[in-house]
Design an enzyme around this catalytic site. Structure first.
Site, PDB file in Angstrom:
ATOM      1  N   GLY A  85       0.641  -1.625  -0.127  1.00 11.88           N
ATOM      2  CA  GLY A  85       0.567  -0.093   0.418  1.00 11.88           C
ATOM      3  C   GLY A  85       0.840   1.082   0.093  1.00 11.88           C
ATOM      4  N   SER A 117       5.999  -5.068  -1.217  1.00 16.06           N
ATOM      5  CA  SER A 117       6.179  -4.100  -1.449  1.00 16.06           C
ATOM      6  C   SER A 117       6.032  -2.649   0.255  1.00 16.06           C
ATOM      7  CB  SER A 117       4.495  -3.364  -1.809  1.00 16.06           C
ATOM      8  OG  SER A 117       4.547  -2.173  -2.631  1.00 16.06           O
ATOM      9  N   ALA A 118       5.130  -2.744   0.190  1.00 16.22           N
ATOM     10  CA  ALA A 118       5.223  -1.254   2.303  1.00 16.22           C
ATOM     11  C   ALA A 118       5.957  -2.338   2.407  1.00 16.22           C
ATOM     12  CB  ALA A 118       4.472  -0.304   1.888  1.00 16.22           C
ATOM     13  N   HIS A 154       8.626  -3.144  -7.073  1.00 14.48           N
ATOM     14  CA  HIS A 154       8.315  -2.884  -8.779  1.00 14.48           C
ATOM     15  C   HIS A 154       9.279  -2.092  -9.196  1.00 14.48           C
ATOM     16  CE1 HIS A 154       4.168  -3.451  -6.210  1.00 14.48           C
ATOM     17  NE2 HIS A 154       4.501  -2.517  -5.103  1.00 14.48           N
ATOM     18  N   GLU A 189       8.537  -7.525 -11.310  1.00 15.28           N
ATOM     19  CA  GLU A 189       7.192  -7.457 -10.144  1.00 15.28           C
ATOM     20  C   GLU A 189       7.792  -9.590 -10.450  1.00 15.28           C
ATOM     21  OE1 GLU A 189       4.078  -5.272  -9.938  1.00 15.28           O
ATOM     22  OE2 GLU A 189       6.152  -5.488  -9.318  1.00 15.28           O
TER      23      GLU A 189
END
Length: 226
Positions: A85, A117-118, A154, A189
């Site tokens: 997020g 991710s985060a 990413h 990815e």
């Protein structure tokens, strides 16, 4: 330490965690995973979706936000997953709750830490290599510092023949190295990084390693040294 750091939790055309389920299973199977949902706004819906994704791995999921004493919940957790997020919002919420230190202590003591991710950004020394907009203002950029390098989740290569005149991801990382000397690993990815004690393994996709003043190096899946 036992870390599993994903670039992304869902690949295009697939289901959440399908590409990393087997590498994650030994870390979470038979355990209750405390999920940190603070990178998104709707904590309940986010936790429900993660519980569904982790069920095939034999794990139960409980949202950290549902505990009255969240520091105590981290202190007794069997495993933790920090979801993706907005990294800025994630860090600020943990700072405001005084939760960074207890989380770090548990991970250093051997509790499995999973991030995407985060959540992967949070494992780094700082969040300075996130791609996210600063929608909130944290008290500082320092994160958990579980690894000795930065990650750019990413990571994207510029499309061949593109006429886009804005900065590429490589350009932004080079700008980072004009002011900072720490290595940056750009994970594409589908990629993940598994840290177990002194060993580090790249899986799922190739990655690009950037060091200040040097040309980037392409890394293939397998053991890596950063």
């Amino acid at each position: 330490m036992e870390l599993l750091l994903l670039s992304n939790s869902t690949n295009f055309g697939s289901t959440p965690w399908a590409h990393a389920r087997e590498i994650a299973r030994p870390l979470v199977e038979g355990r209750t995973v405390v999920f940190v949902p603070y990178a998104l706004a709707d904590h309940d819906a986010y936790t429900a979706s993660i519980a569904e994704a982790f069920a095939p791995m034999g794990a139960d999921v409980v949202g950290l936000h549902t505990h009255d004493d969240r520091a105590a919940a981290l202190a007794s957790a069997e495993a933790v997953y920090v979801g993706g997020g907005n990294t800025w919002r994630l860090l600020k919420t943990l700072q405001d709750g005084g939760l960074l230190a207890p989380l770090r202590e548990r991970v250093l003591a051997g509790m499995p830490y999973l991030g995407a991710s985060a959540g992967t950004n949070l494992a780094c020394p700082t969040i300075r290599t996130t791609n996210d907009m600063p929608i909130v203002e944290p008290a500082g950029f320092a994160a958990l510092g579980l690894i000795g390098f930065q990650i750019n989740p990413h990571y994207q290569d510029p499309p061949a023949g593109s006429r886009h005149m804005g900065e590429t991801r490589e350009t932004r990382i080079r700008e980072f190295h004009e002011e900072n000397d720490i290595p940056v690993l750009g994970i594409r990815e589908g990629g993940w990084l598994r840290v177990s004690g002194d060993s580090t393994e790249l899986g799922g996709a190739t990655a690009r390693l950037f060091r200040a003043g040097e040309d980037p190096v392409e890394l293939s899946p397998g053991p890596v040294r950063i």
